[in-house]
Scaffold this active site. Sequence first.
Site, PDB file in Angstrom:
ATOM      1  CB  VAL A 196      34.786  42.025  38.205  1.00 59.99           C
ATOM      2  CG1 VAL A 196      33.766  42.849  37.445  1.00 59.99           C
ATOM      3  CG2 VAL A 196      34.214  40.654  38.533  1.00 59.99           C
ATOM      4  CG  ASP A 227      42.150  48.812  43.252  1.00 59.64           C
ATOM      5  OD1 ASP A 227      41.563  47.858  42.707  1.00 59.64           O
ATOM      6  OD2 ASP A 227      42.390  48.853  44.481  1.00 59.64           O
ATOM      7  NE  ARG A 247      44.487  44.483  40.990  1.00 58.64           N
ATOM      8  CZ  ARG A 247      44.895  43.533  40.152  1.00 58.64           C
ATOM      9  NH1 ARG A 247      46.052  42.937  40.297  1.00 58.64           N
ATOM     10  NH2 ARG A 247      44.118  43.146  39.167  1.00 58.64           N
ATOM     11  CB  THR A 305      29.503  42.492  47.287  1.00 61.04           C
ATOM     12  OG1 THR A 305      29.661  41.664  46.127  1.00 61.04           O
ATOM     13  CG2 THR A 305      29.187  43.897  46.859  1.00 61.04           C
ATOM     14  CB  THR A 357      27.417  39.825  42.996  1.00 61.51           C
ATOM     15  OG1 THR A 357      28.161  39.536  41.819  1.00 61.51           O
ATOM     16  CG2 THR A 357      26.209  38.910  43.082  1.00 61.51           C
ATOM     17  CB  CYS A 365      30.608  34.127  42.751  1.00 61.02           C
ATOM     18  SG  CYS A 365      31.476  35.488  41.959  1.00 61.02           S
ATOM     19  NE  ARG A 389      38.571  36.852  45.966  1.00 61.56           N
ATOM     20  CZ  ARG A 389      38.069  37.737  45.114  1.00 61.56           C
ATOM     21  NH1 ARG A 389      37.520  38.851  45.569  1.00 61.56           N
ATOM     22  NH2 ARG A 389      38.086  37.512  43.816  1.00 61.56           N
TER      23      ARG A 389
HETATM   24  N1  LIG Z   1      35.657  37.214  40.771  1.00 62.85           N
HETATM   25  C1  LIG Z   1      34.671  36.778  40.010  1.00 62.85           C
HETATM   26  O1  LIG Z   1      34.792  35.755  39.344  1.00 62.85           O
HETATM   27  C2  LIG Z   1      33.352  37.527  39.929  1.00 62.85           C
HETATM   28  C3  LIG Z   1      32.437  37.166  38.927  1.00 62.85           C
HETATM   29  C4  LIG Z   1      31.230  37.848  38.838  1.00 62.85           C
HETATM   30  C5  LIG Z   1      30.949  38.859  39.750  1.00 62.85           C
HETATM   31  N2  LIG Z   1      31.846  39.189  40.729  1.00 62.85           N
HETATM   32  C6  LIG Z   1      31.519  40.275  41.640  1.00 62.85           C
HETATM   33  O2  LIG Z   1      32.269  41.421  41.239  1.00 62.85           O
HETATM   34  C7  LIG Z   1      32.647  42.186  42.398  1.00 62.85           C
HETATM   35  C8  LIG Z   1      34.150  42.380  42.445  1.00 62.85           C
HETATM   36  O3  LIG Z   1      34.743  41.112  42.624  1.00 62.85           O
HETATM   37  P1  LIG Z   1      36.282  40.836  42.284  1.00 62.85           P
HETATM   38  O4  LIG Z   1      36.454  39.364  42.299  1.00 62.85           O
HETATM   39  O5  LIG Z   1      36.696  41.598  41.089  1.00 62.85           O
HETATM   40  O6  LIG Z   1      36.976  41.477  43.583  1.00 62.85           O
HETATM   41  P2  LIG Z   1      38.545  41.757  43.803  1.00 62.85           P
HETATM   42  O7  LIG Z   1      38.771  41.702  45.253  1.00 62.85           O
HETATM   43  O8  LIG Z   1      39.339  40.895  42.877  1.00 62.85           O
HETATM   44  O9  LIG Z   1      38.740  43.249  43.286  1.00 62.85           O
HETATM   45  C9  LIG Z   1      38.152  44.345  43.874  1.00 62.85           C
HETATM   46  C10 LIG Z   1      39.111  45.521  43.805  1.00 62.85           C
HETATM   47  O10 LIG Z   1      38.409  46.663  44.320  1.00 62.85           O
HETATM   48  C11 LIG Z   1      39.340  47.450  45.041  1.00 62.85           C
HETATM   49  N3  LIG Z   1      38.587  48.334  45.929  1.00 62.85           N
HETATM   50  C12 LIG Z   1      37.975  48.046  47.093  1.00 62.85           C
HETATM   51  N4  LIG Z   1      37.353  49.152  47.571  1.00 62.85           N
HETATM   52  C13 LIG Z   1      37.566  50.142  46.683  1.00 62.85           C
HETATM   53  C14 LIG Z   1      37.184  51.504  46.610  1.00 62.85           C
HETATM   54  N5  LIG Z   1      36.439  52.067  47.553  1.00 62.85           N
HETATM   55  N6  LIG Z   1      37.588  52.237  45.563  1.00 62.85           N
HETATM   56  C15 LIG Z   1      38.361  51.684  44.589  1.00 62.85           C
HETATM   57  N7  LIG Z   1      38.761  50.390  44.598  1.00 62.85           N
HETATM   58  C16 LIG Z   1      38.364  49.631  45.622  1.00 62.85           C
HETATM   59  C17 LIG Z   1      40.220  46.434  45.743  1.00 62.85           C
HETATM   60  O11 LIG Z   1      41.456  47.004  46.114  1.00 62.85           O
HETATM   61  C18 LIG Z   1      40.354  45.352  44.672  1.00 62.85           C
HETATM   62  O12 LIG Z   1      41.519  45.546  43.861  1.00 62.85           O
HETATM   63  C19 LIG Z   1      32.068  41.445  43.596  1.00 62.85           C
HETATM   64  O13 LIG Z   1      30.811  41.969  43.901  1.00 62.85           O
HETATM   65  C20 LIG Z   1      31.912  40.028  43.069  1.00 62.85           C
HETATM   66  O14 LIG Z   1      30.904  39.321  43.749  1.00 62.85           O
HETATM   67  C21 LIG Z   1      33.045  38.547  40.835  1.00 62.85           C
END
Ligand SMILES: NC(=O)c1ccc[n+]([C@@H]2O[C@H](COP(=O)([O-])OP(=O)(O)OC[C@H]3O[C@@H](n4cnc5c(N)ncnc54)[C@H](O)[C@@H]3O)[C@@H](O)[C@H]2O)c1
Length: 402
Positions: A15, A33, A38, A83, A118, A257, A327
């Site tokens: 995201v 990040d 990463r 999350t 989310t 999700c 995941r």
């Molecule tokens: N992946 C999807 O398709 C999608 C779609 C809609 C919503 N979401 C929501 O978006 C959110 C993120 O999901 P994602 O898939 O991008 O996750 P992800 O795991 O791909 O990315 C999250 C990133 O956040 C970093 N991170 C963790 N803690 C941190 C901190 N304290 N400070 C800075 N960076 C930090 C991690 O190292 C990681 O690179 C979630 O809540 C998810 O439910 C995801």
Amino acid sequence: MKNRILPCVIGLGYVGLPIFLRLQKKFKTVGFDISYNRINQLNSNIDITNTIDKYFKLRNRSFFTNKSKYLAQCNFFIIAVPTPIYSNRIPNLEYLNKASTILGGYIKKDDIIFFESTVFPGVTKKYCVPILEKKSKLKNNIDFYTGYSPERINPGDKNHTIDKISKIVAFEKNSKKKIILNVYKCISHSLILTNNLEDAETSKVIENIQRDLNIALINEIYKVCDKLKINFKNVIKLAKTKWNFLNFKPGLVGGHCLPVDPYYFSYLAKKNNIQTKVILAGRYTNNSMAKFVINKVINFLNNQQINKKDNILCMGLTYKENVPDLRNSLALKIFLKLKKKYPNSYSYDPLVKDFKNNEIITNIENIKKFKAIILLVNHNCFKKILIKVKKIKKNNFLNIFQ
Ligand SMILES: NC(=O)c1ccc[n+]([C@@H]2O[C@H](COP(=O)([O-])OP(=O)(O)OC[C@H]3O[C@@H](n4cnc5c(N)ncnc54)[C@H](O)[C@@H]3O)[C@@H](O)[C@H]2O)c1
């Protein structure tokens, strides 16, 4: 914020990275990040989420960092950290806690903070804002301003890209509207505004709950048709001729999700003495598809007289087509279960980059070496090789949902 908008995206995953990429076209943007790996990879144009390519160049002096001190330069923050749920399916808000705690140490008067992760209704204002206030000793809606914008990005989907997906943007202070629109118009061409953060949080989880349930229903129908030897494909072809029939496909539901968000909503409902039986039934059915597919594969292998010493290949391991994301992948679960029963099982998934396993092979040129081939996830890149596989393997090829 009288002068320049200086955005920072916190969490650069599936995201956060696309959001960062949109913003850096217009603003000097910091991509923060916590993961050293990463950031190192992104600085070398290596991206395990398949969002950027190796020729990508940053604009407007934007940069990636894992050093939180650079947050001090910024005045508009977007948080996109994970999350997930714990193994007991309770929401895990630790990432949000940590990100809010770090950010709370840097925010200053007039800063704007948007959450995109989310969550269940109320998390932004009742959980994250108090952490920000405590750490910064500033007050929400007086000193700094908080909003929520749920993310609808669909990894692997080349048509619904982030700029084309309509985006809900929730904030309470109308005085900040101009700045907020300036930033969010740069992310998506179509914005839907609301002044209620909880409504926006709820709308996001229910979008995913609805999809999870619709797939669960069709998965259940598929299972019954399979058992009764009713031609499911023809059934759907016929049913689709009614104007209001919803065309969902049976499949393996995984990712970050759909297998997670229903538990977030149910958790809050339960805390308020409401049982969400329908929502959890969807989860139960979709989770049960792993066992259903394993049984189907084992029956197939038995029918084809394939024994435990034979080499078997599973194609596709990710949670859905055309993404590298493992995941909550049921395909991976199925492969690992099968491997226990058939020790000479191997898998092939050229999209997976961050999973080390001896049983993942890197090329399948020698198809003849496998006695049976099972297609678990049908990536676009399999098109050519599948023509060969179907020709050579004929009856020893199984496409699980065909
Ligand atoms: N992946 C999807 O398709 C999608 C779609 C809609 C919503 N979401 C929501 O978006 C959110 C993120 O999901 P994602 O898939 O991008 O996750 P992800 O795991 O791909 O990315 C999250 C990133 O956040 C970093 N991170 C963790 N803690 C941190 C901190 N304290 N400070 C800075 N960076 C930090 C991690 O190292 C990681 O690179 C979630 O809540 C998810 O439910 C995801």
